[in-house]
Design a protein around this motif. Structure first.
Motif, mmCIF file in Angstrom:
data_model
loop_
_atom_site.group_PDB
_atom_site.id
_atom_site.type_symbol
_atom_site.label_atom_id
_atom_site.label_comp_id
_atom_site.label_asym_id
_atom_site.label_seq_id
_atom_site.Cartn_x
_atom_site.Cartn_y
_atom_site.Cartn_z
ATOM 1 N N LYS A 3 0.891 -1.242 -0.030
ATOM 2 C CA LYS A 3 -0.014 0.067 0.017
ATOM 3 C C LYS A 3 0.876 1.276 -0.031
ATOM 4 C CE LYS A 3 -2.283 -1.583 3.669
ATOM 5 N NZ LYS A 3 -2.235 -3.032 3.794
ATOM 6 N N LEU A 4 0.780 2.079 -1.183
ATOM 7 C CA LEU A 4 1.651 3.255 -1.385
ATOM 8 C C LEU A 4 0.932 4.534 -1.223
ATOM 9 C CD1 LEU A 4 4.673 4.104 -2.267
ATOM 10 C CD2 LEU A 4 3.573 4.218 -4.612
ATOM 11 N N GLY A 5 1.439 5.310 -0.468
ATOM 12 C CA GLY A 5 0.822 6.747 -0.174
ATOM 13 C C GLY A 5 1.479 7.793 -0.973
ATOM 14 N N ILE A 6 0.807 8.547 -1.728
ATOM 15 C CA ILE A 6 1.323 9.510 -2.583
ATOM 16 C C ILE A 6 0.862 10.899 -2.088
ATOM 17 C CG2 ILE A 6 1.623 10.671 -4.754
ATOM 18 C CD1 ILE A 6 1.555 8.139 -6.005
ATOM 19 N N THR A 7 1.685 11.894 -1.490
ATOM 20 C CA THR A 7 1.384 13.119 -1.059
ATOM 21 C C THR A 7 2.150 14.074 -1.804
ATOM 22 O OG1 THR A 7 0.891 14.376 0.833
ATOM 23 C CG2 THR A 7 2.818 13.344 0.858
ATOM 24 N N GLY A 8 1.746 15.526 -1.505
ATOM 25 C CA GLY A 8 2.629 16.537 -2.188
ATOM 26 C C GLY A 8 1.676 17.753 -1.958
ATOM 27 N N GLY A 9 2.312 18.864 -1.918
ATOM 28 C CA GLY A 9 1.699 20.232 -1.829
ATOM 29 C C GLY A 9 1.017 20.753 -3.028
ATOM 30 N N ILE A 10 0.311 21.841 -2.817
ATOM 31 C CA ILE A 10 -0.386 22.112 -4.227
ATOM 32 C C ILE A 10 0.645 22.637 -5.138
ATOM 33 C CG2 ILE A 10 -1.779 24.618 -4.690
ATOM 34 C CD1 ILE A 10 -2.514 24.833 -1.710
ATOM 35 N N GLY A 11 0.117 22.166 -6.550
ATOM 36 C CA GLY A 11 0.845 22.477 -7.600
ATOM 37 C C GLY A 11 2.131 21.552 -7.659
ATOM 38 N N ALA A 112 -3.457 14.825 -0.399
ATOM 39 C CA ALA A 112 -2.669 15.914 -0.049
ATOM 40 C C ALA A 112 -2.270 16.261 1.202
ATOM 41 C CB ALA A 112 -3.507 17.322 -0.595
ATOM 42 N N ILE A 113 -3.077 15.963 2.326
ATOM 43 C CA ILE A 113 -2.982 15.811 3.688
ATOM 44 C C ILE A 113 -2.711 14.701 4.206
ATOM 45 C CG2 ILE A 113 -4.174 18.184 3.939
ATOM 46 C CD1 ILE A 113 -6.691 16.354 4.739
ATOM 47 N N ILE A 137 3.366 27.477 -7.657
ATOM 48 C CA ILE A 137 2.806 28.715 -7.543
ATOM 49 C C ILE A 137 2.258 28.781 -9.305
ATOM 50 C CG2 ILE A 137 2.617 31.334 -7.453
ATOM 51 C CD1 ILE A 137 4.590 30.991 -4.987
ATOM 52 N N SER A 138 3.036 28.934 -10.109
ATOM 53 C CA SER A 138 2.863 29.235 -11.247
ATOM 54 C C SER A 138 1.384 28.023 -11.768
ATOM 55 C CB SER A 138 3.852 28.972 -12.449
ATOM 56 O OG SER A 138 3.471 28.922 -13.814
ATOM 57 N N VAL A 151 -2.794 31.561 -3.989
ATOM 58 C CA VAL A 151 -2.061 30.416 -3.912
ATOM 59 C C VAL A 151 -0.832 30.313 -2.682
ATOM 60 C CG1 VAL A 151 -0.496 28.924 -5.257
ATOM 61 C CG2 VAL A 151 -2.138 29.864 -6.576
ATOM 62 N N LYS A 152 -0.286 31.388 -2.641
ATOM 63 C CA LYS A 152 0.529 31.420 -1.406
ATOM 64 C C LYS A 152 -0.026 31.063 0.034
ATOM 65 C CE LYS A 152 4.061 34.640 -3.653
ATOM 66 N NZ LYS A 152 4.645 35.576 -3.747
ATOM 67 N N GLU A 153 -1.178 31.725 0.221
ATOM 68 C CA GLU A 153 -1.949 31.529 1.310
ATOM 69 C C GLU A 153 -2.197 30.139 1.489
ATOM 70 O OE1 GLU A 153 -5.478 33.965 1.476
ATOM 71 O OE2 GLU A 153 -4.239 35.916 1.509
ATOM 72 N N ARG A 154 -2.675 29.456 0.186
ATOM 73 C CA ARG A 154 -3.061 28.155 0.437
ATOM 74 C C ARG A 154 -1.928 27.219 0.861
ATOM 75 N NH1 ARG A 154 -5.903 26.890 -5.042
ATOM 76 N NH2 ARG A 154 -5.834 24.778 -4.109
#
Length: 204
Positions: A3-11, A112-113, A137-138, A151-154
């Motif tokens: 079972k593999l979890g994938i995560t990462g921030g916005i963008g 994402a979380i 951000i882009s 985007v920066k706030e998120r």
């Protein structure tokens, strides 16, 4: 089964990497979309949300999203109460989903979380998809039609990306370089039972 979890921030490209694994034939459980489904269909979630917010939180088979959002984003304590209702049910649903695929060699949980919600407890390994801040951000501005400040706030509201990388078993770097070799290395490492920082797909 792994079972593999994938995560990462916005963008970061987390969902893109998950889609690439799906295209390779691996089943992917998207916690965001599944949580939305469960908030409608799961009787435990419905009961607890009604106890917390009143019957008006539902209108027939639809969730009163404005009411829920107003409560959720009012305070961190409110968000924690909602998460304590939803996240355990999502975990149980994922484990049932994975159990139904017991013949699969690998299944994927996308979130994402992942760390914030405690989903690392139900996976064997975690991959963090990383991209430099300016690229994130882009991408988010183009995808969501948001301003840079929005985007920066998120991004500021999420776990620090370097911390996610330090806690992950593998890191995929999505800054324009090819992802296919990295995913090939990832799958090879998983097949050989290698994890930990020494087995990162790509070092930053």
């Amino acid at each position: 089964m792994i079972k593999l979890g994938i995560t990462g921030g916005i963008g970061s490209g987390k969902s893109y990497v998950a889609r690439m694994l799906s295209q390779k034939g691996f089943a992917v459980y998207d916690t965001d979309s599944e949580a939305k489904r469960l908030m409608i269909s799961d009787t435990d979630i419905r009961r607890e949300l009604i106890e917390l917010l009143g019957p008006e939180v539902y209108s027939g088979e639809k969730l009163n999203k404005p009411l829920l959002a107003n409560y959720l984003f009012a305070t961190e304590d409110n968000a924690a109460r909602i998460n304590s209702i939803v996240h355990p049910c999502v975990k149980r649903d994922f484990l049932r989903w994975a159990a139904a695929r017991s013949n699969d060699e690998l299944v994927v949980l996308e979130s994402a979380i992942l760390y914030e919600s405690g989903f690392e407890d139900v996976v064997d390994y975690v991959v963090t998809v990383y991209a430099p801040l300016e690229i994130r951000i882009s991408r988010a501005m183009e995808r969501d039609h948001s301003t840079a400040e929005q985007v920066k706030e998120r991004i500021a509201s999420q776990m620090d990306e370097d911390l996610k990388c330090s806690r992950a078993d593998f890191v995929v770097i999505n800054d324009g370089r090819s992802l296919l070799p990295q995913l090939g290395n990832l799958l090879k490492a998983l097949k050989n039972g290698k994890g930990g920082r020494e087995a990162c797909v790509c070092r930053m």
